[in-house]
Design an enzyme around this catalytic site. Structure first.
Site, mmCIF file in Angstrom:
data_model
loop_
_atom_site.group_PDB
_atom_site.id
_atom_site.type_symbol
_atom_site.label_atom_id
_atom_site.label_comp_id
_atom_site.label_asym_id
_atom_site.label_seq_id
_atom_site.Cartn_x
_atom_site.Cartn_y
_atom_site.Cartn_z
ATOM 1 N N CYS A 95 0.874 -1.078 0.201
ATOM 2 C CA CYS A 95 -0.101 -0.114 -0.009
ATOM 3 C C CYS A 95 1.018 1.335 0.116
ATOM 4 C CB CYS A 95 -1.029 0.129 1.475
ATOM 5 S SG CYS A 95 -2.138 -1.285 1.204
ATOM 6 N N HIS A 355 -9.200 2.791 -2.813
ATOM 7 C CA HIS A 355 -7.603 2.378 -2.551
ATOM 8 C C HIS A 355 -7.313 1.435 -3.482
ATOM 9 C CE1 HIS A 355 -4.048 1.414 -0.529
ATOM 10 N NE2 HIS A 355 -4.718 0.388 0.644
ATOM 11 N N CYS A 385 -0.848 2.412 6.491
ATOM 12 C CA CYS A 385 -0.297 0.996 7.125
ATOM 13 C C CYS A 385 0.004 0.388 5.804
ATOM 14 C CB CYS A 385 -1.552 0.224 7.817
ATOM 15 S SG CYS A 385 -2.986 0.128 6.990
ATOM 16 N N GLY A 387 0.450 -3.894 4.145
ATOM 17 C CA GLY A 387 0.453 -5.351 4.528
ATOM 18 C C GLY A 387 1.749 -6.063 5.066
#
Length: 399
Positions: A95, A355, A385, A387
């Site tokens: 991300c 997203h 954040c 993964g």
């Protein structure tokens, strides 16, 4: 001989509208074409820049395979018609891929190894499924208790965060509602116009009576995910999807999406040479690891580090783009660090806007640099954040 440290300025920042995956307006658009379109738009936003001066393109992509594989950064450069001298590299920090691309591009300039760079991000979750087409984790991960969180689905990690940080279902749903309301208000006010490049898309339908395919073309200029019919009552009716007695639902989670973003960064000498107008200065960046099973708390570690590198406090930041992977983790981060809710995602976040994984960092960077300029603010941050247990944060200063 060591090269002189110099500043890196963002001189163009644009993005596509974000489409819903599988059923949205980019469902049939290849991600490499989406990236190429965005690269051309970024260049158009920096008139006077000689494309031959671009040293490299760094593109974030969370699942770099299939239609967005084979080094999509280089393919995008070729499709965009850039000179063959312009290189391309694809990077993956899930991300935070797009934000890491911005950081890497800025660092090349800051250490004196480049004058002009492009940072980008692209993701088609319509064409490439989350975790890819054939994911394979090392069996060793399942042999050690502390490592097994790497194999958890993102939704399950959000449930773990909600439990440990005591974030209620009601709080999550309220946060989700506010994301939609803020996004809709910003769209109505035209605040996204500065950062979004309208994209022409073609839809095809079959006319069985005449045996032909009918093509219709339309221009999309707004993110597709914000819903005017969102309500607390409707959110409360949604079933949990990751844990039987959990609190995380599709309504208080980010939307899977398609999109791309691109920023052009330049040194001070390049700004003067090509007559460019800086939007912002890249200030600092941090990436930190956290336990994989509670990956959503990553910004709790990354934000203080980025602030420390910049010599700032969180009270100095005027605008936070905190990626809303899940309402649970967003609230855990905000509550733990004491962030001012009024400064966090003033135009909504990923729960409403979407997203597209590896593109989000570049997209939200475009959002923050334009927001700082429009609102005459000084410092902005993009944070998320990541993964498998990471967090990332980058700081920008309006100039």
């Amino acid at each position: 001989m060591a090269k002189q440290v110099q500043e890196a300025y963002i001189v163009a920042a644009t993005r596509t509208p974000i489409g819903r995956s599988h059923r949205g307006f980019f469902r049939n658009m290849r991600p490499d074409d989406l990236l190429a379109t965005t690269l051309k738009a970024a260049l158009a936003a920096a008139p006077g820049l000689d494309p031959a001066a671009i040293e490299d393109i760094i593109c974030g992509c969370a699942i770099p395979e299939a239609q967005q594989g084979l080094n999509v950064a280089r393919i995008g450069a070729v499709l965009a018609g850039l000179p063959t001298s312009v290189g391309g590299i694809t990077v993956n920090r899930f991300c935070a891929s797009g934000l890491s691309a911005v950081q890497m591009a800025a660092d090349r300039i800051r250490v004196g190894e480049a004058e002009v760079m492009i940072a980008a991000g692209v993701e088609s979750m319509s064409m490439v499924p989350m975790m890819g087409n054939s994911p394979s984790l090392s069996p060793t991960i399942f042999e050690r208790e502390g490592d097994v969180g790497i194999a958890y689905g993102m939704g399950l990690t959000a449930e773990k965060v909600a439990q440990q940080w005591k974030v209620s279902r009601e709080a999550q749903d309220e946060f989700a509602l506010q994301s939609h309301l803020k996004a809709l208000a910003a769209q109505k006010a035209g605040y996204f116009a500065d950062e979004i490049t309208p994209i022409e898309v073609t839809d095809r339908t079959a006319n069985l009576e005449i045996g032909e395919s009918i093509a219709t073309t339309r221009t999309v200029s707004l993110d597709e995910g914000a819903r005017a019919d969102t309500s607390l009552e409707g959110l409360a009716k949604l079933r949990t999807v990751f844990a039987a007695r959990g609190s995380v639902t599709a309504g208080n989670s980010s939307q899977t999406s398609d999109g791309a973003g691109a920023l052009i960064l330049a040194s001070e000498s390049a700004v003067k040479r090509f007559g460019l107008t800086p939007l912002a200065r890249f200030v600092s960046y941090a990436a930190k690891g956290v336990p994989p099973h509670i990956m959503g708390i990553g910004p709790i570690e990354a934000i203080p580090a980025a602030l420390r590198y910049a010599g700032l406090k969180h009270q100095d930041i005027d605008w936070f783009e905190l990626n809303e992977a899940f309402a649970a983790q967003s609230l855990a981060v905000m509550n733990t660090l004491g962030l001012d809710p009024a400064k966090v995602n003033p135009m909504g976040g990923a729960i409403a806007l979407g997203h597209p994984l590896g593109a989000t960092g570049a997209i939200r960077s475009a959002t923050v640099v334009h927001a700082l300029k429009r609102n005459k603010l000084k410092y902005g941050m993009v944070t998320m954040c990541v993964g498998m247990g990471q967090g990332a944060a980058g700081i920008f200063e309006a100039v």
